[in-house]
Design a protein around this motif. Sequence first.
Motif, PDB file in Angstrom:
ATOM      1  N   SER A   1      16.002  34.818 -35.916  1.00 27.03           N
ATOM      2  CA  SER A   1      15.025  35.673 -36.589  1.00 27.03           C
ATOM      3  C   SER A   1      15.257  37.142 -36.258  1.00 27.03           C
ATOM      4  CB  SER A   1      13.605  35.270 -36.196  1.00 27.03           C
ATOM      5  OG  SER A   1      13.410  35.386 -34.794  1.00 27.03           O
TER       6      SER A   1
ATOM      7  N   ARG B   1      18.226  38.295 -38.358  1.00 29.49           N
ATOM      8  CA  ARG B   1      17.818  38.459 -39.753  1.00 29.49           C
ATOM      9  C   ARG B   1      17.049  39.767 -39.928  1.00 29.49           C
ATOM     10  NH1 ARG B   1      13.211  36.844 -42.039  1.00 29.49           N
ATOM     11  NH2 ARG B   1      13.085  36.372 -44.266  1.00 29.49           N
TER      12      ARG B   1
ATOM     13  N   LEU C   1      16.028  38.425 -48.769  1.00 27.19           N
ATOM     14  CA  LEU C   1      14.815  37.605 -48.760  1.00 27.19           C
ATOM     15  C   LEU C   1      14.756  36.592 -49.899  1.00 27.19           C
ATOM     16  CD1 LEU C   1      12.131  40.315 -47.867  1.00 27.19           C
ATOM     17  CD2 LEU C   1      13.274  38.700 -46.333  1.00 27.19           C
TER      18      LEU C   1
ATOM     19  N   GLU D   1      15.452  32.858 -49.077  1.00 19.82           N
ATOM     20  CA  GLU D   1      14.413  32.337 -48.181  1.00 19.82           C
ATOM     21  C   GLU D   1      13.129  32.041 -48.945  1.00 19.82           C
ATOM     22  OE1 GLU D   1      10.758  32.881 -45.824  1.00 19.82           O
ATOM     23  OE2 GLU D   1      11.655  34.441 -47.088  1.00 19.82           O
TER      24      GLU D   1
ATOM     25  N   GLU E   1      13.693  28.946 -51.046  1.00 16.15           N
ATOM     26  CA  GLU E   1      13.709  27.756 -50.201  1.00 16.15           C
ATOM     27  C   GLU E   1      12.286  27.352 -49.817  1.00 16.15           C
ATOM     28  OE1 GLU E   1      13.734  25.209 -46.797  1.00 16.15           O
ATOM     29  OE2 GLU E   1      13.048  27.296 -46.724  1.00 16.15           O
ATOM     30  N   ARG E   2      11.434  28.314 -49.485  1.00 17.68           N
ATOM     31  CA  ARG E   2      10.039  28.013 -49.146  1.00 17.68           C
ATOM     32  C   ARG E   2       9.295  27.430 -50.336  1.00 17.68           C
ATOM     33  NH1 ARG E   2       6.709  32.115 -48.167  1.00 17.68           N
ATOM     34  NH2 ARG E   2       8.160  33.833 -48.456  1.00 17.68           N
TER      35      ARG E   2
END
Length: 333
Positions: free
Chosen positions: A119, A122, A227, A230, A233-234
Motif C-alpha cells: 500500500s 502504491r 486507480l 482497483e 476489481e472492487r
Amino acid sequence: MAPNLLHHDRDRFVSMVLVMGNTGSGKSYFVNKLKEGATIESNSLYSCTGTCQIVEARIGLTNVAIVDCPGFNDTNRSDTEVLEEIAKVLSSQYLLSKQLHLRGILYLRDITKGRMEGSDMRTLNLFKSLVGKKAFPHIVFVTTMWGRLTDKDLEVAYARERELKDEFWKEMIWDGSRVQKFQGSKSSAEGIISQIIGSDDPIVLQIQRELIDKELELAVTEAGAILVPEVEERLDRSTSRIQRSRARLAEETNGTRQNAVLLDIKKAENERDQAKSDKKKLKEKVGAEMKKKINKDGTWQDNLRTICVVLEIGLTILADVILPVAGVSCSVM
C-alpha cells in the motif's frame, strides 16, 4: 494597533505548499507546529484530516498557504475521493497561478513505521504520477516521529532512512528531491517550510497540465489511471459477492444464519456503491468543472477564500509564524 500583515499588501502573490503523506504520518501535527490549534491532530490510525485544510501564514516576508491534504490509503475515504479533492485544489491553484504560486510539496513518512508495504508503494506511485518528473526538484520527503525514538531505536531508524533514500526514493532524489528530518518542534517545521518556499519559479504539476490544459478525465491522468483497475476489481468483487450471498439466502432456513447473510449482503452493497461512485468520479473532467467555478479576478486573499468556498474546506489565518511583528495573529475557520 499593528497592521494585519496578511492584508497589508493585498496585491502581492501568495506561495502555496502542499503537505501530503499516508494516514498517521504526522501531517496535521507538522502543520500545528506552525501554530498550535491550526488543524486537528490525530493520535490514532483513524484519519483526522478528512478534507484538505488550508493554513494561511506569513513566513518571514512571504505569504504562504499551507495545504494539509488527506492521505491516500485513508481509513474513511477511498483513494479516488482523496485524489479528486486534491485534484480540485491543484486545479484551482493552477487557474489562479498568477497570484497563488505553487512552490512545492512536502511528503511525510513516519520513520517508526517498518519496511515499505504494498500500500505504501502504491501511494508513492500515485504521488509520483500526480506531481510528474519535472516537479521532482520541488519535492521534500520529510521523515517524522523522531522524537518518539529511544536511543536504542535510533540505529534502526537511521537504517530505515537509508533504505528509503537508497531504494524507494532514489529515483526522485536523483532528479532533485530532498530529504529532511522533522524533529517535532516549531523551529524544525518553520525551517522545512522556509527552504521549500525559497525556489525562484512557481511549479506546475503533471496532473495540473492534464486536467486544465488538456481537460482530461481524471481516469485518463497518470495518477487516475493507477486507480482504475482497483476500482473495477472492487466493483466486480462486490457484485459477485452480492450474487453469491443472495443465492445462499434463498436456500437458508435458519433465522440466525439468514440475518448473517443479510448483513453480508448489506456490506457488499455498500462496497459496490462506493466502487460505482468512485468509477463515476474518475470519469469527471475536474479541470473543466473548476474552470466554470473559479473567478480569476480579485486579490490573492480573495482567490484563496474562493478555493475554500468552492471546495468547502477550512481556512485558518496566521500572522506570526516566523519573524512576528507586534505579535499579530488571527484565526478564521
